[in-house]
Design a protein around this motif. Structure first.
Motif, short mmCIF file in Angstrom:
data_model
loop_
_atom_site.label_atom_id
_atom_site.label_comp_id
_atom_site.label_asym_id
_atom_site.label_seq_id
_atom_site.Cartn_x
_atom_site.Cartn_y
_atom_site.Cartn_z
N GLN A 149 13.28 -3.40 -3.28
CA GLN A 149 13.42 -2.98 -1.89
C GLN A 149 12.11 -2.39 -1.35
O GLN A 149 11.69 -2.70 -0.25
CB GLN A 149 14.56 -1.96 -1.76
CG GLN A 149 14.85 -1.56 -0.33
CD GLN A 149 15.40 -2.71 0.51
OE1 GLN A 149 15.99 -3.65 -0.01
NE2 GLN A 149 15.17 -2.64 1.81
N LEU A 150 11.47 -1.53 -2.15
CA LEU A 150 10.22 -0.91 -1.70
C LEU A 150 9.12 -1.94 -1.53
O LEU A 150 8.31 -1.84 -0.59
CB LEU A 150 9.78 0.18 -2.67
CG LEU A 150 10.54 1.50 -2.57
CD1 LEU A 150 10.09 2.46 -3.66
CD2 LEU A 150 10.38 2.14 -1.20
N THR A 151 9.07 -2.93 -2.39
CA THR A 151 8.06 -3.99 -2.27
C THR A 151 8.22 -4.70 -0.93
O THR A 151 7.23 -4.94 -0.22
CB THR A 151 8.18 -4.99 -3.44
OG1 THR A 151 7.99 -4.27 -4.67
CG2 THR A 151 7.15 -6.09 -3.32
N ARG A 152 9.46 -5.00 -0.55
CA ARG A 152 9.71 -5.64 0.75
C ARG A 152 9.33 -4.73 1.91
O ARG A 152 8.71 -5.16 2.88
CB ARG A 152 11.18 -6.05 0.87
CG ARG A 152 11.55 -7.22 0.00
CD ARG A 152 12.98 -7.70 0.30
NE ARG A 152 13.56 -8.29 -0.87
CZ ARG A 152 14.48 -7.73 -1.65
NH1 ARG A 152 14.98 -6.57 -1.35
NH2 ARG A 152 14.91 -8.34 -2.72
N VAL A 153 9.72 -3.47 1.81
CA VAL A 153 9.41 -2.50 2.88
C VAL A 153 7.90 -2.32 3.02
O VAL A 153 7.37 -2.29 4.14
CB VAL A 153 10.11 -1.14 2.59
CG1 VAL A 153 9.60 -0.06 3.53
CG2 VAL A 153 11.62 -1.28 2.71
N PHE A 154 7.19 -2.22 1.91
CA PHE A 154 5.73 -2.06 1.95
C PHE A 154 5.06 -3.27 2.60
O PHE A 154 4.06 -3.13 3.30
CB PHE A 154 5.16 -1.84 0.55
CG PHE A 154 5.47 -0.49 -0.04
CD1 PHE A 154 6.07 0.52 0.71
CD2 PHE A 154 5.19 -0.21 -1.36
CE1 PHE A 154 6.37 1.76 0.17
CE2 PHE A 154 5.47 1.02 -1.92
CZ PHE A 154 6.06 2.00 -1.16
N GLU A 155 5.60 -4.45 2.34
CA GLU A 155 5.05 -5.66 2.94
C GLU A 155 5.20 -5.63 4.46
O GLU A 155 4.27 -5.91 5.20
CB GLU A 155 5.77 -6.88 2.35
CG GLU A 155 5.08 -8.20 2.64
CD GLU A 155 5.77 -9.34 1.92
OE1 GLU A 155 6.10 -10.33 2.62
OE2 GLU A 155 5.96 -9.25 0.70
N VAL A 156 6.37 -5.25 4.92
CA VAL A 156 6.65 -5.18 6.35
C VAL A 156 5.80 -4.09 7.01
O VAL A 156 5.27 -4.28 8.11
CB VAL A 156 8.16 -4.90 6.61
CG1 VAL A 156 8.43 -4.55 8.06
CG2 VAL A 156 8.99 -6.10 6.19
N GLU A 157 5.63 -2.95 6.34
CA GLU A 157 4.91 -1.80 6.90
C GLU A 157 3.40 -1.85 6.62
O GLU A 157 2.68 -0.91 6.96
CB GLU A 157 5.49 -0.50 6.35
CG GLU A 157 6.92 -0.24 6.75
CD GLU A 157 7.09 0.08 8.22
OE1 GLU A 157 6.15 0.58 8.85
OE2 GLU A 157 8.19 -0.20 8.75
N ASN A 158 2.93 -2.92 5.97
CA ASN A 158 1.51 -3.08 5.64
C ASN A 158 0.96 -1.93 4.79
O ASN A 158 -0.13 -1.42 5.05
CB ASN A 158 0.66 -3.26 6.90
CG ASN A 158 0.94 -4.57 7.57
OD1 ASN A 158 1.15 -5.59 6.92
ND2 ASN A 158 0.99 -4.54 8.90
N ASP A 180 -0.81 -0.92 1.59
CA ASP A 180 -1.68 -1.61 0.65
C ASP A 180 -1.65 -0.90 -0.70
O ASP A 180 -1.93 0.29 -0.80
CB ASP A 180 -3.11 -1.63 1.21
CG ASP A 180 -4.02 -2.53 0.43
OD1 ASP A 180 -3.53 -3.52 -0.16
OD2 ASP A 180 -5.24 -2.25 0.40
N PHE A 181 -1.27 -1.61 -1.76
CA PHE A 181 -1.21 -1.06 -3.11
C PHE A 181 -1.39 -2.18 -4.12
O PHE A 181 -1.20 -3.34 -3.80
CB PHE A 181 0.13 -0.33 -3.34
CG PHE A 181 1.32 -1.26 -3.40
CD1 PHE A 181 1.86 -1.63 -4.61
CD2 PHE A 181 1.88 -1.78 -2.24
CE1 PHE A 181 2.94 -2.49 -4.68
CE2 PHE A 181 2.97 -2.63 -2.29
CZ PHE A 181 3.50 -3.00 -3.52
N ASP A 182 -1.79 -1.80 -5.34
CA ASP A 182 -1.92 -2.78 -6.42
C ASP A 182 -0.70 -2.76 -7.33
O ASP A 182 -0.29 -3.79 -7.84
CB ASP A 182 -3.17 -2.49 -7.27
CG ASP A 182 -4.45 -2.83 -6.53
OD1 ASP A 182 -4.42 -3.70 -5.65
OD2 ASP A 182 -5.49 -2.20 -6.84
N ARG A 183 -0.14 -1.56 -7.56
CA ARG A 183 0.95 -1.45 -8.52
C ARG A 183 1.96 -0.42 -8.05
O ARG A 183 1.60 0.65 -7.58
CB ARG A 183 0.36 -1.02 -9.85
CG ARG A 183 1.29 -1.29 -10.99
CD ARG A 183 0.50 -1.40 -12.26
NE ARG A 183 0.78 -0.25 -13.09
CZ ARG A 183 0.03 0.12 -14.09
NH1 ARG A 183 -1.06 -0.53 -14.37
NH2 ARG A 183 0.35 1.15 -14.80
#
Length: 146
Positions: A54-63, A65-68
């Motif tokens: 879920q967080l991976t999807r949210v981070f993608e939408v909210e831009n 930027d992270f590696d891990r």
């Protein structure tokens, strides 16, 4: 929306408690510690995977930027931050580090007595102390192995 608000909203929305967040020095690794207070056996791999997806999807939408992204249970020596946590874990052993010394000491370890009126009670070997909640820099439970 800032990262902490985004994490809190998402994790709580999934039915978990956000315990702590750690960022690597350059912010490339995000460590999220979650708990499920109502769950008898604590956090498992499926819980971590659910929150991670879920967080991976949210981070993608909210831009964001992270590696891990790392999702974990807080462990037996969990960090205690919120006032409600100091109440919840009353009766357990805890280590507390203060920002400003109290009676010449910054480090305390003893039995947590709870939180009331902005103060955290602690039973030490020989006496009891009350520490200002706002003066606590770090607090962590100390597991008992009998």
């Amino acid at each position: 929306m800032d990262l902490n608000t985004l994490l809190e909203t998402t994790v709580v929305g999934l039915g978990y408690e956000l315990v702590d967040v750690e960022l690597s020095p350059r912010g490339r690794t995000i460590r999220v510690f979650i708990d499920a207070p109502g769950k008898e056996n604590g956090i498992d791999v499926e819980d971590c995977a659910k929150v991670s997806n879920q967080l991976t999807r949210v981070f993608e939408v909210e831009n964001i930027d992270f590696d891990r992204l790392e999702i974990s249970s807080p462990g037996m020596d969990r960090v205690v931050k919120k006032a409600a946590d100091f109440e919840r874990f009353a009766g357990q052993d805890i280590q507390i580090k203060l920002r400003i010394p109290h009676n010449g000491r910054r480090n305390f370890q003893g039995e947590l007595l709870g939180h009331k009126d902005g103060k955290v009670g602690l039973r030490l070997e020989k006496d009891e102390v009350e520490l200002e909640f706002t003066n606590i820099e770090k607090a962590r439970l100390v597991p008992r192995f009998d």
